[in-house]
Design a protein around this motif. Structure first.
Motif, mmCIF file in Angstrom:
data_model
loop_
_atom_site.group_PDB
_atom_site.id
_atom_site.type_symbol
_atom_site.label_atom_id
_atom_site.label_comp_id
_atom_site.label_asym_id
_atom_site.label_seq_id
_atom_site.Cartn_x
_atom_site.Cartn_y
_atom_site.Cartn_z
ATOM 1 N N PHE A 1 0.839 -1.197 0.000
ATOM 2 C CA PHE A 1 0.000 0.000 0.000
ATOM 3 C C PHE A 1 0.875 1.248 0.000
ATOM 4 N N ARG B 1 2.534 1.865 -3.346
ATOM 5 C CA ARG B 1 1.577 2.391 -4.328
ATOM 6 C C ARG B 1 1.254 3.865 -4.053
ATOM 7 N N ILE B 2 1.176 4.213 -2.787
ATOM 8 C CA ILE B 2 0.851 5.597 -2.432
ATOM 9 C C ILE B 2 1.971 6.532 -2.871
ATOM 10 N N LYS C 1 1.806 7.875 -6.202
ATOM 11 C CA LYS C 1 0.759 8.852 -6.484
ATOM 12 C C LYS C 1 1.066 10.231 -5.888
ATOM 13 N N GLY D 1 -4.071 0.576 -2.984
ATOM 14 C CA GLY D 1 -3.606 1.956 -3.029
ATOM 15 C C GLY D 1 -4.356 2.847 -3.998
ATOM 16 N N GLU D 2 -5.355 2.296 -4.689
ATOM 17 C CA GLU D 2 -6.106 3.142 -5.613
ATOM 18 C C GLU D 2 -6.957 4.123 -4.823
ATOM 19 N N VAL D 3 -7.223 5.255 -5.451
ATOM 20 C CA VAL D 3 -7.940 6.342 -4.785
ATOM 21 C C VAL D 3 -9.399 6.312 -5.232
ATOM 22 N N THR E 1 -7.389 0.541 -0.015
ATOM 23 C CA THR E 1 -7.473 1.633 -0.978
ATOM 24 C C THR E 1 -7.517 2.934 -0.185
#
Lengths: 126, 369
Positions: free
Chosen positions: A41, A44-45, A48, B222-224, B244
């Motif tokens: 997680f 991945r963050i 972004k 991790g998708e928003v 997420t």
């Protein structure tokens, strides 16, 4: 307000603002919370995040020492557990409970109350 | 499905017959949730119910899009002719529900699944529902009382009570079937209508099961995900959205105060028509749009296009917006969406209580920025 939230916020909704990012933080009350760490997680963050905005935000709340100013200073960050945990801490465990966010173009201030930014606009701002 | 009763004590690893009750339109979602469980076998689906067999070790399944989960006691075709006089109809129903029906075995399975070790009688209350033409023959309250009296004599492990029951025994008499089950979940809805609907919407992102035939890939870590009118946060809190980043926006501080803040749910007090978010930021949108009941007609007709415009601005190209809206305003929503560059991929007609609703799955044009 977590710094992750701040990294996504913009004041471009104000009339006349072209970019409105990043917002400046004035923190009056900062709290640390516990949040379960998740390697995948966090990796991945990071992908972004606007790193410069994150570092500036971390500096404004006194946690810039935890992370490098430039992400490129860390090789293979996705495999660096210590680094990832520091990012996790800054992004998810540092919370601004009371303070203000300021539009970088107009200086308009948005209050943060009980950890929630109030981004509602007045009639003359839309 | 087996109908015979046995006296053997159920064991872990046995297969048990259960069923879910579900709202209209929720079938694909409940099925998709059930099929995620190993060794589960869906036996049958009728309106409002899905019957399945599962190992007792997996029988704690609680599909988030289902209303209730019950141990199946009896299910068979309706054998009562339409114009049968009530006394005769009741006698026929009584025979159906007592001759060879595995009551005792069902109670034993219920005890096993609820970890009820006590050997004392289980306090049960009959919850009778009569639908269709059978309402001319049976009145639910009267039928419940009469059935309780006759079952009291034939089912040793249950004590039928009006108050203080440990379990509800659901009896549903419809035009086509008679179904009886012993509830594993409490209340009319195990999770609440808003939560159930929110789960269905969220599942439009998480599942790529054949039954749903949605998208090429399910939700990634991790998708928003943004809900621009999150209210009390039902959607951001949907269980299948784990790992997420969820952003909940609402312009009502009282609603936000109720919204439970998980470690990955970020709340903003803001207007959905003026989202304080960067362009092309969000991976997915989930939103229960206003149905227009609390707005003037002009206000509503202005609000929705403005919200749609903001949704499209913050949504990444090629990504999905899952919107819940009034079915009666379907055409209006489709026009607003098309004007913004959203392509309609699929819809699901569901009931939100008595409201006819629809889940719309839109895709943002890849070339649109």
């Amino acid at each position: 307000m977590k710094l992750l939230t701040h990294n996504m916020l913009s004041s471009r909704c104000i009339k006349g603002v072209s970019v409105g990012y990043p917002l400046k933080i004035s923190a009056k009350n900062v709290r640390l919370v516990n949040c379960d760490f998740d390697t995948d997680f966090t990796v991945r963050i990071i992908q972004k995040l606007d790193w410069n905005a994150l570092w500036e935000a971390a500096e404004s709340v006194g946690h810039a020492d935890d992370i490098p100013k430039n992400l490129s200073d860390i090789d293979d960050y996705d495999k660096n557990d210590e680094f990832l945990r520091k990012v996790h801490h800054v992004v998810l465990e540092v919370e601004v409970i009371e303070g203000e966010l300021e539009c970088p173009e107009t200086g308009r201030k948005f209050p943060i109350e009980d950890g929630v930014p109030n981004m509602l606009l007045n009639e003359d701002e839309v | 499905m087996t109908d015979h009763d046995t006296l053997t004590q159920p064991q872990e690893g046995d297969f048990v017959s259960l069923y879910c009750t579900l709202g209209r339109g929720m079938d694909p979602f409940v099925k998709a949730e059930l099929l995620q469980v190993e060794q589960i076998k869906i036996l049958k689906a009728i309106e409002g119910k899905i019957f399945f067999e599962t190992p007792t070790s997996s029988a704690n399944i609680r599909p988030t899009t289902a209303e209730r989960v019950l141990v199946l006691i009896y299910h068979n075709k309706q054998q009562i002719e339409p114009n049968t006089p009530a006394p005769l109809a009741f006698t026929q129903l009584q025979k159906m529900l007592t001759n060879g029906v595995p009551w005792e075995r069902s109670v034993r399975y219920w005890r096993l699944l609820k970890d009820e070790e006590s050997e004392e009688k289980v306090l049960a209350r009959l919850n009778v529902k009569v639908s269709g033409g059978k309402r001319k023959i049976f009145k639910p309250e009267r039928l419940a009382g009469s059935l309780s009296k006759c079952l009291r004599l034939s089912v040793q492990s249950l004590e039928f009570v009006a108050r203080g029951a440990q379990v509800s025994i659901d009896v549903h008499v419809s035009d086509a079937f008679v179904t009886v089950g012993m509830a594993l979940t409490s209340g009319t809805l195990q999770f609440g209508l808003r939560s159930t609907t929110a789960s269905a919407m969220a599942m439009c992102l998480t599942l790529s099961h054949d039954n749903l035939r949605f998208f090429e890939r399910p939700l990634s870590t991790g998708e928003v995900i943004l809900d621009p009118m999150c209210g009390k946060g039902s959607i951001p809190n949907a269980k299948c959205l784990l790992r997420t980043v969820k952003i909940g926006v609402d312009n009502d501080p009282a609603q936000l105060a109720v919204a439970k803040v998980s470690n990955n749910t970020l709340l903003l007090l803001a207007d959905a028509t003026k989202l304080p978010l960067r362009r092309d930021l969000v991976d997915h949108i989930l939103c229960d749009l206003p149905f227009g009941l609390k707005y003037s007609k002009d206000g509503f007709r202005t609000l929705i296009p403005d919200v749609m415009s903001e949704i499209v601005r913050v949504l990444k190209p090629g990504r999905r917006a899952i919107l819940l809206f009034a079915r009666s305003e379907r055409q209006f929503l489709k026009e607003c969406a098309e004007n913004c560059g959203l392509k309609l991929m699929r819809t699901f007609e569901i009931m939100l209580g008595v409201l006819e609703a629809e889940i719309f799955v839109f895709l943002k044009n890849n070339e649109l920025t």
